[in-house]
Design a protein around this motif. Sequence first.
Motif, PDB file in Angstrom:
ATOM      1  N   ALA A 264       6.487  -2.139  -9.063  1.00 56.30           N
ATOM      2  CA  ALA A 264       5.724  -3.180  -8.379  1.00 56.30           C
ATOM      3  C   ALA A 264       6.224  -4.564  -8.777  1.00 56.30           C
ATOM      4  CB  ALA A 264       4.238  -3.034  -8.696  1.00 56.30           C
ATOM      5  N   ILE A 265       6.569  -4.733 -10.042  1.00 51.63           N
ATOM      6  CA  ILE A 265       7.096  -6.010 -10.513  1.00 51.63           C
ATOM      7  C   ILE A 265       8.397  -6.353  -9.797  1.00 51.63           C
ATOM      8  CG2 ILE A 265       8.207  -7.093 -12.524  1.00 51.63           C
ATOM      9  CD1 ILE A 265       5.200  -7.248 -12.686  1.00 51.63           C
ATOM     10  N   ARG A 266       9.185  -5.330  -9.449  1.00 49.22           N
ATOM     11  CA  ARG A 266      10.475  -5.538  -8.785  1.00 49.22           C
ATOM     12  C   ARG A 266      10.366  -5.652  -7.262  1.00 49.22           C
ATOM     13  NH1 ARG A 266      14.586  -7.008 -12.287  1.00 49.22           N
ATOM     14  NH2 ARG A 266      14.482  -5.758 -14.184  1.00 49.22           N
ATOM     15  N   SER A 267       9.155  -5.598  -6.728  1.00 47.99           N
ATOM     16  CA  SER A 267       8.968  -5.588  -5.269  1.00 47.99           C
ATOM     17  C   SER A 267       9.010  -6.962  -4.632  1.00 47.99           C
ATOM     18  CB  SER A 267       7.611  -4.951  -4.941  1.00 47.99           C
ATOM     19  OG  SER A 267       6.555  -5.827  -5.337  1.00 47.99           O
ATOM     20  N   GLY A 268       8.874  -8.006  -5.443  1.00 49.68           N
ATOM     21  CA  GLY A 268       8.781  -9.361  -4.912  1.00 49.68           C
ATOM     22  C   GLY A 268       7.376  -9.927  -4.955  1.00 49.68           C
ATOM     23  N   ALA A 269       6.394  -9.110  -5.325  1.00 50.63           N
ATOM     24  CA  ALA A 269       5.010  -9.592  -5.418  1.00 50.63           C
ATOM     25  C   ALA A 269       4.893 -10.640  -6.520  1.00 50.63           C
ATOM     26  CB  ALA A 269       4.067  -8.425  -5.697  1.00 50.63           C
ATOM     27  N   GLY A 270       3.936 -11.568  -6.338  1.00 44.90           N
ATOM     28  CA  GLY A 270       3.772 -12.640  -7.304  1.00 44.90           C
ATOM     29  C   GLY A 270       3.079 -12.216  -8.577  1.00 44.90           C
ATOM     30  N   LYS A 271       2.100 -11.312  -8.450  1.00 48.02           N
ATOM     31  CA  LYS A 271       1.331 -10.879  -9.616  1.00 48.02           C
ATOM     32  C   LYS A 271       1.012  -9.395  -9.508  1.00 48.02           C
ATOM     33  CE  LYS A 271      -1.925 -14.097  -9.140  1.00 48.02           C
ATOM     34  NZ  LYS A 271      -3.129 -14.907  -9.422  1.00 48.02           N
ATOM     35  N   LEU A 272       0.806  -8.795 -10.668  1.00 50.38           N
ATOM     36  CA  LEU A 272       0.417  -7.391 -10.744  1.00 50.38           C
ATOM     37  C   LEU A 272      -0.636  -7.222 -11.826  1.00 50.38           C
ATOM     38  CD1 LEU A 272       0.803  -4.293 -10.229  1.00 50.38           C
ATOM     39  CD2 LEU A 272       2.515  -4.364 -12.067  1.00 50.38           C
ATOM     40  N   THR A 273      -1.700  -6.493 -11.494  1.00 52.24           N
ATOM     41  CA  THR A 273      -2.675  -6.072 -12.493  1.00 52.24           C
ATOM     42  C   THR A 273      -2.615  -4.554 -12.610  1.00 52.24           C
ATOM     43  OG1 THR A 273      -4.188  -7.933 -12.175  1.00 52.24           O
ATOM     44  CG2 THR A 273      -5.126  -5.913 -13.079  1.00 52.24           C
TER      45      THR A 273
ATOM     46  N   ILE B 135     -10.571   0.058 -16.539  1.00 48.63           N
ATOM     47  CA  ILE B 135     -11.210   0.675 -15.378  1.00 48.63           C
ATOM     48  C   ILE B 135     -12.678   0.273 -15.298  1.00 48.63           C
ATOM     49  CG2 ILE B 135     -11.909   2.902 -14.402  1.00 48.63           C
ATOM     50  CD1 ILE B 135      -9.274   4.052 -15.391  1.00 48.63           C
ATOM     51  N   GLN B 136     -13.299   0.016 -16.446  1.00 49.43           N
ATOM     52  CA  GLN B 136     -14.713  -0.361 -16.466  1.00 49.43           C
ATOM     53  C   GLN B 136     -14.945  -1.789 -15.960  1.00 49.43           C
ATOM     54  OE1 GLN B 136     -13.106   1.058 -19.166  1.00 49.43           O
ATOM     55  NE2 GLN B 136     -13.941   3.106 -18.718  1.00 49.43           N
ATOM     56  N   ASP B 137     -13.924  -2.638 -16.071  1.00 49.02           N
ATOM     57  CA  ASP B 137     -14.125  -4.066 -15.808  1.00 49.02           C
ATOM     58  C   ASP B 137     -13.370  -4.616 -14.600  1.00 49.02           C
ATOM     59  OD1 ASP B 137     -15.692  -4.158 -18.113  1.00 49.02           O
ATOM     60  OD2 ASP B 137     -13.978  -4.644 -19.399  1.00 49.02           O
ATOM     61  N   PHE B 138     -12.653  -3.775 -13.861  1.00 46.97           N
ATOM     62  CA  PHE B 138     -11.770  -4.329 -12.845  1.00 46.97           C
ATOM     63  C   PHE B 138     -12.492  -4.797 -11.585  1.00 46.97           C
ATOM     64  CE2 PHE B 138     -12.217  -0.223 -10.877  1.00 46.97           C
ATOM     65  CZ  PHE B 138     -11.954  -0.432  -9.531  1.00 46.97           C
ATOM     66  N   GLU B 139     -13.721  -4.323 -11.353  1.00 50.45           N
ATOM     67  CA  GLU B 139     -14.379  -4.612 -10.076  1.00 50.45           C
ATOM     68  C   GLU B 139     -14.548  -6.104  -9.823  1.00 50.45           C
ATOM     69  OE1 GLU B 139     -17.695  -2.092  -8.893  1.00 50.45           O
ATOM     70  OE2 GLU B 139     -17.158  -0.695 -10.479  1.00 50.45           O
ATOM     71  N   GLU B 140     -14.771  -6.880 -10.874  1.00 54.39           N
ATOM     72  CA  GLU B 140     -14.938  -8.317 -10.685  1.00 54.39           C
ATOM     73  C   GLU B 140     -13.641  -8.997 -10.259  1.00 54.39           C
ATOM     74  OE1 GLU B 140     -14.401  -9.991 -15.223  1.00 54.39           O
ATOM     75  OE2 GLU B 140     -16.331  -9.095 -14.657  1.00 54.39           O
ATOM     76  N   ARG B 141     -12.516  -8.320 -10.431  1.00 54.09           N
ATOM     77  CA  ARG B 141     -11.221  -8.893 -10.050  1.00 54.09           C
ATOM     78  C   ARG B 141     -10.791  -8.483  -8.647  1.00 54.09           C
ATOM     79  NH1 ARG B 141      -7.264  -9.014 -15.347  1.00 54.09           N
ATOM     80  NH2 ARG B 141      -8.866  -9.225 -16.944  1.00 54.09           N
TER      81      ARG B 141
ATOM     82  N   PHE C 251      -7.203  -9.245  -5.462  1.00 58.19           N
ATOM     83  CA  PHE C 251      -6.150  -8.287  -5.119  1.00 58.19           C
ATOM     84  C   PHE C 251      -5.837  -8.333  -3.626  1.00 58.19           C
ATOM     85  CE2 PHE C 251      -8.094  -5.458  -8.666  1.00 58.19           C
ATOM     86  CZ  PHE C 251      -7.486  -6.237  -9.636  1.00 58.19           C
ATOM     87  N   ASN C 252      -4.560  -8.152  -3.295  1.00 57.84           N
ATOM     88  CA  ASN C 252      -4.131  -8.050  -1.899  1.00 57.84           C
ATOM     89  C   ASN C 252      -3.784  -6.629  -1.489  1.00 57.84           C
ATOM     90  OD1 ASN C 252      -2.711 -10.989  -2.885  1.00 57.84           O
ATOM     91  ND2 ASN C 252      -4.100 -11.021  -1.133  1.00 57.84           N
ATOM     92  N   ALA C 253      -3.589  -5.733  -2.443  1.00 56.90           N
ATOM     93  CA  ALA C 253      -3.338  -4.320  -2.164  1.00 56.90           C
ATOM     94  C   ALA C 253      -3.606  -3.538  -3.441  1.00 56.90           C
ATOM     95  CB  ALA C 253      -1.908  -4.079  -1.686  1.00 56.90           C
ATOM     96  N   LEU C 254      -4.024  -2.287  -3.279  1.00 55.32           N
ATOM     97  CA  LEU C 254      -4.400  -1.460  -4.422  1.00 55.32           C
ATOM     98  C   LEU C 254      -3.802  -0.073  -4.285  1.00 55.32           C
ATOM     99  CD1 LEU C 254      -6.153  -0.904  -6.975  1.00 55.32           C
ATOM    100  CD2 LEU C 254      -8.033  -0.356  -5.422  1.00 55.32           C
TER     101      LEU C 254
END
Length: 293
Positions: free
Chosen positions: A65-74, A97-103, A107-110
Motif C-alpha cells: 500500500a505504501i508503494r501504491s502512490g497513496a498519501g497515507k496508510l493506517t 482494532i478497538q480504537d479505529f472507528e473514530e478514524r 479513510f478513503n478505502a479499507l
Amino acid sequence: MKTNNLPKDLRSFQQEDVRNSCINKSIALLKTYDEFAHKGTRGHAAIIAGSDGMMGAAILSAKAAIRSGAGKLTVIVPDRYFTLIHSAVPEALVCSIQDFEERIPTFNALAVGPGLGNTEPTKNLLKKLFSLKLPLILDADAINAISDDSDLLSKVPPGSLLTPHRLEAERLIHQRINDKELINTLYNICNKLNINILLKSHYSILFTSTGEFYVNGTGNSGMGKAGSGDVLTGLIAGLAAQGLDLVDAAILGACVHGLAGDNTRDEIGEDAMCASDLIRFLSGAFKMLRNRS
C-alpha cells in the motif's frame, strides 16, 4: 483484457493478447498528480490485518500500500503489534482494532482480511464494517469468515471487492467444481449481490457487479507463493484510496502486481522469488506503465 464471453477455463487465453490489452487498459487508469499534491490529497488507505502467527500478512499488505502512490496508510492491528509495524513499515500510522472507528472518516478505502484469523471476533468486526460507506476490499480471512456464515455474504455492501484465490472461492460457494462452473457461479453471485470478485490465478479474472469481466495477462507461476495475495490486497487498497473505483483499482492493481512478478522473475528467477520481492519491483512496474503512456 475485457472479454465479451465468459471463459470456460483459466488456461485457454492467448498470453500476449491478454497481456497487451490489460497493460493498455492499465495505462489509461494511471493517476495524474498535481505538482502541488501532498499526503493529504493523495488519499488515505487503511488495512485491518494480522493476528498471532500471521503478522507477516499485515506487513506485506502495508508495504505494498505504501508503494501504491497513496498519501497515507493506517494499519489496524492488535496493539501488542504496534512496535512491529512501526519497525517494519515506518511510513505507516498504526491503530488498534478497538480504537479505529473514530478514524474512519479520514479513510478513503479499507482492506480487511490478510492474516486476520477466521474467528468469531472477525465475523463480528465484519458486521460492523458492512454498515460503512467506504470502498471495501475483502481478502483472505474476511472471505473465510463470510464463507462460514451464510448471512454475512448477503450483507456485503454493494460495490465491494472480494479477492479470493481458488480455494477461498470454493469455500465461498461451498463446493469444489471445474473452471467453467466456478466462473459461471462467481459471475452469477456478482450479478445477484451487486459485488465485484477478483479470482486470483495465473490469469486472474475480475467479475463486476455490472456483468462485465476482465482478464489479467501479467504475472507468472513464480508468484504462486505465500504472501503474494497480501501484496495485491495492499496495492489495490492504496489505489482505491487515491480515487479509483474498486473495479479500476482491481484492474490496475492486478496488472502492476503481475508486472512486478514478471520483473522479479527476470531478475532472480521463479524458483527463489517470494512475496517480499514483489514489493521491491512494484516501482519498476509503475515506471514501465508510465514510460509506455
